[in-house]
Design a protein around this motif. Structure first.
Motif, PDB file in Angstrom:
ATOM      1  N   GLN A 157       0.843  -1.203   0.000  1.00 45.25           N
ATOM      2  CA  GLN A 157       0.000   0.000   0.000  1.00 45.25           C
ATOM      3  C   GLN A 157       0.874   1.248   0.000  1.00 45.25           C
ATOM      4  OE1 GLN A 157      -3.707   0.150   2.405  1.00 45.25           O
ATOM      5  NE2 GLN A 157      -2.708   1.822   3.510  1.00 45.25           N
ATOM      6  N   ARG A 158       0.441   2.241  -0.790  1.00 42.55           N
ATOM      7  CA  ARG A 158       1.166   3.509  -0.854  1.00 42.55           C
ATOM      8  C   ARG A 158       0.184   4.659  -0.752  1.00 42.55           C
ATOM      9  NH1 ARG A 158       5.608   5.746  -5.318  1.00 42.55           N
ATOM     10  NH2 ARG A 158       5.781   7.822  -4.399  1.00 42.55           N
ATOM     11  N   HIS A 159       0.572   5.683   0.014  1.00 43.61           N
ATOM     12  CA  HIS A 159      -0.256   6.869   0.207  1.00 43.61           C
ATOM     13  C   HIS A 159       0.259   8.005  -0.661  1.00 43.61           C
ATOM     14  CE1 HIS A 159      -2.680   5.691   3.859  1.00 43.61           C
ATOM     15  NE2 HIS A 159      -1.773   4.719   3.810  1.00 43.61           N
ATOM     16  N   TYR A 160      -0.662   8.700  -1.309  1.00 38.79           N
ATOM     17  CA  TYR A 160      -0.381   9.916  -2.054  1.00 38.79           C
ATOM     18  C   TYR A 160      -1.178  11.057  -1.430  1.00 38.79           C
ATOM     19  CZ  TYR A 160       1.417   6.677  -5.607  1.00 38.79           C
ATOM     20  OH  TYR A 160       2.116   5.695  -6.266  1.00 38.79           O
ATOM     21  N   ASP A 161      -0.904  12.250  -1.893  1.00 35.65           N
ATOM     22  CA  ASP A 161      -1.669  13.395  -1.386  1.00 35.65           C
ATOM     23  C   ASP A 161      -3.112  13.356  -1.862  1.00 35.65           C
ATOM     24  OD1 ASP A 161       0.567  14.304  -0.104  1.00 35.65           O
ATOM     25  OD2 ASP A 161       1.115  15.753  -1.670  1.00 35.65           O
ATOM     26  N   ASN A 162      -3.352  12.687  -2.961  1.00 33.60           N
ATOM     27  CA  ASN A 162      -4.707  12.647  -3.520  1.00 33.60           C
ATOM     28  C   ASN A 162      -5.250  11.229  -3.688  1.00 33.60           C
ATOM     29  OD1 ASN A 162      -2.883  11.955  -5.610  1.00 33.60           O
ATOM     30  ND2 ASN A 162      -4.403  12.515  -7.153  1.00 33.60           N
ATOM     31  N   ALA A 163      -4.552  10.224  -3.200  1.00 35.07           N
ATOM     32  CA  ALA A 163      -4.994   8.852  -3.457  1.00 35.07           C
ATOM     33  C   ALA A 163      -4.331   7.884  -2.496  1.00 35.07           C
ATOM     34  CB  ALA A 163      -4.684   8.450  -4.894  1.00 35.07           C
ATOM     35  N   ILE A 164      -4.925   6.701  -2.424  1.00 31.68           N
ATOM     36  CA  ILE A 164      -4.332   5.539  -1.765  1.00 31.68           C
ATOM     37  C   ILE A 164      -4.366   4.408  -2.778  1.00 31.68           C
ATOM     38  CG2 ILE A 164      -4.544   3.852   0.080  1.00 31.68           C
ATOM     39  CD1 ILE A 164      -5.771   5.957   1.829  1.00 31.68           C
ATOM     40  N   ALA A 165      -3.218   3.815  -3.042  1.00 33.59           N
ATOM     41  CA  ALA A 165      -3.101   2.756  -4.050  1.00 33.59           C
ATOM     42  C   ALA A 165      -2.593   1.482  -3.406  1.00 33.59           C
ATOM     43  CB  ALA A 165      -2.169   3.194  -5.189  1.00 33.59           C
ATOM     44  N   GLN A 166      -3.058   0.366  -3.938  1.00 30.05           N
ATOM     45  CA  GLN A 166      -2.619  -0.945  -3.456  1.00 30.05           C
ATOM     46  C   GLN A 166      -2.273  -1.843  -4.640  1.00 30.05           C
ATOM     47  OE1 GLN A 166      -5.596  -2.755  -0.948  1.00 30.05           O
ATOM     48  NE2 GLN A 166      -4.944  -1.618   0.871  1.00 30.05           N
ATOM     49  N   THR A 167      -1.250  -2.659  -4.440  1.00 28.41           N
ATOM     50  CA  THR A 167      -0.929  -3.766  -5.335  1.00 28.41           C
ATOM     51  C   THR A 167      -1.192  -5.049  -4.562  1.00 28.41           C
ATOM     52  OG1 THR A 167       0.736  -2.484  -6.525  1.00 28.41           O
ATOM     53  CG2 THR A 167       0.827  -4.872  -6.737  1.00 28.41           C
ATOM     54  N   ILE A 168      -2.225  -5.756  -4.952  1.00 26.10           N
ATOM     55  CA  ILE A 168      -2.674  -6.948  -4.229  1.00 26.10           C
ATOM     56  C   ILE A 168      -2.128  -8.168  -4.953  1.00 26.10           C
ATOM     57  CG2 ILE A 168      -4.679  -8.224  -3.388  1.00 26.10           C
ATOM     58  CD1 ILE A 168      -6.259  -5.583  -3.586  1.00 26.10           C
ATOM     59  N   ALA A 169      -1.236  -8.894  -4.297  1.00 25.01           N
ATOM     60  CA  ALA A 169      -0.652 -10.099  -4.879  1.00 25.01           C
ATOM     61  C   ALA A 169      -1.547 -11.289  -4.584  1.00 25.01           C
ATOM     62  CB  ALA A 169       0.751 -10.334  -4.327  1.00 25.01           C
ATOM     63  N   LEU A 170      -1.875 -12.036  -5.641  1.00 18.63           N
ATOM     64  CA  LEU A 170      -2.730 -13.210  -5.519  1.00 18.63           C
ATOM     65  C   LEU A 170      -1.912 -14.476  -5.734  1.00 18.63           C
ATOM     66  CD1 LEU A 170      -5.673 -11.897  -7.743  1.00 18.63           C
ATOM     67  CD2 LEU A 170      -5.484 -11.725  -5.250  1.00 18.63           C
ATOM     68  N   ALA A 171      -2.429 -15.581  -5.248  1.00 17.40           N
ATOM     69  CA  ALA A 171      -1.754 -16.862  -5.467  1.00 17.40           C
ATOM     70  C   ALA A 171      -1.657 -17.147  -6.962  1.00 17.40           C
ATOM     71  CB  ALA A 171      -2.507 -17.981  -4.749  1.00 17.40           C
ATOM     72  N   THR A 172      -0.495 -17.597  -7.394  1.00 11.56           N
ATOM     73  CA  THR A 172      -0.232 -17.844  -8.812  1.00 11.56           C
ATOM     74  C   THR A 172       0.156 -19.305  -8.994  1.00 11.56           C
ATOM     75  OG1 THR A 172       0.534 -15.558  -9.075  1.00 11.56           O
ATOM     76  CG2 THR A 172       1.101 -17.116 -10.822  1.00 11.56           C
ATOM     77  N   ARG A 173      -0.576 -20.010  -9.845  1.00 11.86           N
ATOM     78  CA  ARG A 173      -0.293 -21.419 -10.090  1.00 11.86           C
ATOM     79  C   ARG A 173       0.141 -21.698 -11.515  1.00 11.86           C
ATOM     80  NH1 ARG A 173      -4.986 -25.239  -8.760  1.00 11.86           N
ATOM     81  NH2 ARG A 173      -6.041 -23.898 -10.272  1.00 11.86           N
ATOM     82  N   GLY A 174      -0.092 -20.758 -12.419  1.00 12.82           N
ATOM     83  CA  GLY A 174       0.211 -20.985 -13.827  1.00 12.82           C
ATOM     84  C   GLY A 174       1.694 -20.885 -14.126  1.00 12.82           C
ATOM     85  N   ARG A 175       2.045 -21.247 -15.353  1.00  6.40           N
ATOM     86  CA  ARG A 175       3.429 -21.208 -15.816  1.00  6.40           C
ATOM     87  C   ARG A 175       3.720 -19.951 -16.625  1.00  6.40           C
ATOM     88  NH1 ARG A 175       3.545 -26.446 -19.216  1.00  6.40           N
ATOM     89  NH2 ARG A 175       5.567 -25.562 -19.828  1.00  6.40           N
ATOM     90  N   THR A 176       2.729 -19.126 -16.862  1.00 10.07           N
ATOM     91  CA  THR A 176       2.925 -17.905 -17.633  1.00 10.07           C
ATOM     92  C   THR A 176       3.745 -16.911 -16.820  1.00 10.07           C
ATOM     93  OG1 THR A 176       0.777 -18.264 -18.703  1.00 10.07           O
ATOM     94  CG2 THR A 176       1.734 -16.059 -18.857  1.00 10.07           C
ATOM     95  N   PRO A 177       4.753 -16.271 -17.415  1.00  9.48           N
ATOM     96  CA  PRO A 177       5.554 -15.290 -16.666  1.00  9.48           C
ATOM     97  C   PRO A 177       4.686 -14.171 -16.103  1.00  9.48           C
ATOM     98  CG  PRO A 177       6.612 -15.839 -18.749  1.00  9.48           C
ATOM     99  CD  PRO A 177       5.255 -16.474 -18.788  1.00  9.48           C
ATOM    100  N   GLY A 178       5.006 -13.771 -14.902  1.00  5.07           N
ATOM    101  CA  GLY A 178       4.243 -12.727 -14.229  1.00  5.07           C
ATOM    102  C   GLY A 178       3.528 -13.260 -13.004  1.00  5.07           C
ATOM    103  N   GLU A 179       2.840 -12.368 -12.326  1.00  5.95           N
ATOM    104  CA  GLU A 179       2.169 -12.697 -11.078  1.00  5.95           C
ATOM    105  C   GLU A 179       0.729 -12.232 -11.141  1.00  5.95           C
ATOM    106  OE1 GLU A 179       3.090 -12.149  -6.283  1.00  5.95           O
ATOM    107  OE2 GLU A 179       3.633 -10.566  -7.687  1.00  5.95           O
ATOM    108  N   ASN A 180      -0.166 -13.042 -10.603  1.00  8.58           N
ATOM    109  CA  ASN A 180      -1.563 -12.639 -10.499  1.00  8.58           C
ATOM    110  C   ASN A 180      -1.681 -11.473  -9.508  1.00  8.58           C
ATOM    111  OD1 ASN A 180      -2.271 -14.649 -12.268  1.00  8.58           O
ATOM    112  ND2 ASN A 180      -2.988 -16.067 -10.695  1.00  8.58           N
TER     113      ASN A 180
END
Length: 279
Positions: free
Chosen positions: A51-74
């Motif tokens: 979670q990151r706070h800005y002066d005008n926003a709050i943003a989140q990057t929510i990591a999910l469980a990943t089971r596939g072989r495709t590069p990257g993360e859910n």
């Protein structure tokens, strides 16, 4: 004694406190239960939230469980923005978050970054969940992975008589082995906002609409309607016709010699053989 005291004092000055540690990132990890987006039951579980706070926003990057072989993360990228005006320049101006755009080139860049090497096709169908319209792209990753990328912007229409109500930006990236398009779309239809901003006037969703007047009334049947699938609008897959292999002609077989015919009368020059006796 004076020199020893100065040495001890010097050693004391070299001790560091936690307040002197400065991080290069303003993002902090929060408990997964405080994720601002909750997926419906059966979806990939949340394993971490930055979670990151800005002066005008709050943003989140929510990591999910990943089971596939495709590069990257859910992941789910979500931001709650206030009604503050943000400069039109790209990126972050100071500590202000610029709302992610919905232009084709912006979405294409996001898909390329979060689903590298995966051929994704944007759906031309109009789809809408309980918060309003959303868009998505669907494709096939490595192996039997099915991948989806969803984008949605929640903001009530501004007018001269009503104040700005803020906005919410949602991006969902999921690859799941053996999944179907309908199963992945169910996550986009069923997710829920798990938080809100306590600032006065922040309400990008608005009140839920009332049900149709004929709901539950006699004489107004409601029939189940099959939801169109992404495969329904795709042209049939055609493969290049295989070239027929030239058939090798085998050499003609020689005709087998005909068996000699059995004579029906005694041949000249040979003795006659009597038949066997009858018992």
């Amino acid at each position: 004694m004076a020199g020893l005291a100065a040495l001890i004092a010097g050693c004391g000055e070299q001790r560091l406190s936690d307040s002197e540690l400065v991080f290069s990132s303003r993002a902090v990890n929060v408990d997964p239960s405080r994720a601002m987006i909750a997926l419906p039951p059966g979806g990939p579980p949340t394993i971490a939230v930055a979670q990151r706070h800005y002066d005008n926003a709050i943003a989140q990057t929510i990591a999910l469980a990943t089971r596939g072989r495709t590069p990257g993360e859910n992941t789910i990228h979500v931001a709650f923005l206030t009604a503050a005006d943000v400069p039109d320049s790209e990126g972050v101006a100071g500590n202000l978050l610029k709302e992610p755009g919905l232009d084709d080139h912006v979405l294409a860049a996001e898909i390329e970054e979060r689903l590298p090497g995966v051929a994704m096709a944007t759906s031309a169908l109009f789809v809408q969940n309980k918060y309003g319209p959303f868009g998505y792209a669907y494709g096939r990753g490595v192996g039997n992975d099915a991948c989806i990328y969803v984008w949605q912007r929640l903001m009530r229409g501004d007018s001269l008589f009503l104040p700005k109500t803020g906005a919410a930006s949602i991006r969902i990236r999921i690859c799941e082995p053996g999944a179907s398009e309908a199963a992945l779309l169910r996550l986009a239809y069923g997710y829920s906002l798990n938080a809100s901003l306590g600032r006065t006037g922040w309400d990008p969703v608005g009140a839920s609409p009332s049900p149709t007047p004929n709901l539950g009334e006699a004489g107004a049947p409601i029939y189940p309607v099959r939801q169109p699938s992404f495969e329904d609008v795709l042209p049939p897959r055609t493969s290049a016709p295989r070239q027929a292999r030239p058939m090798r002609q085998s050499p003609p077989r020689e005709a087998a010699p005909a068996e000699p015919a059995i004579p029906d009368r005694p041949m000249e020059g040979y003795p006659t053989v009597p038949p066997p006796p009858v018992r």
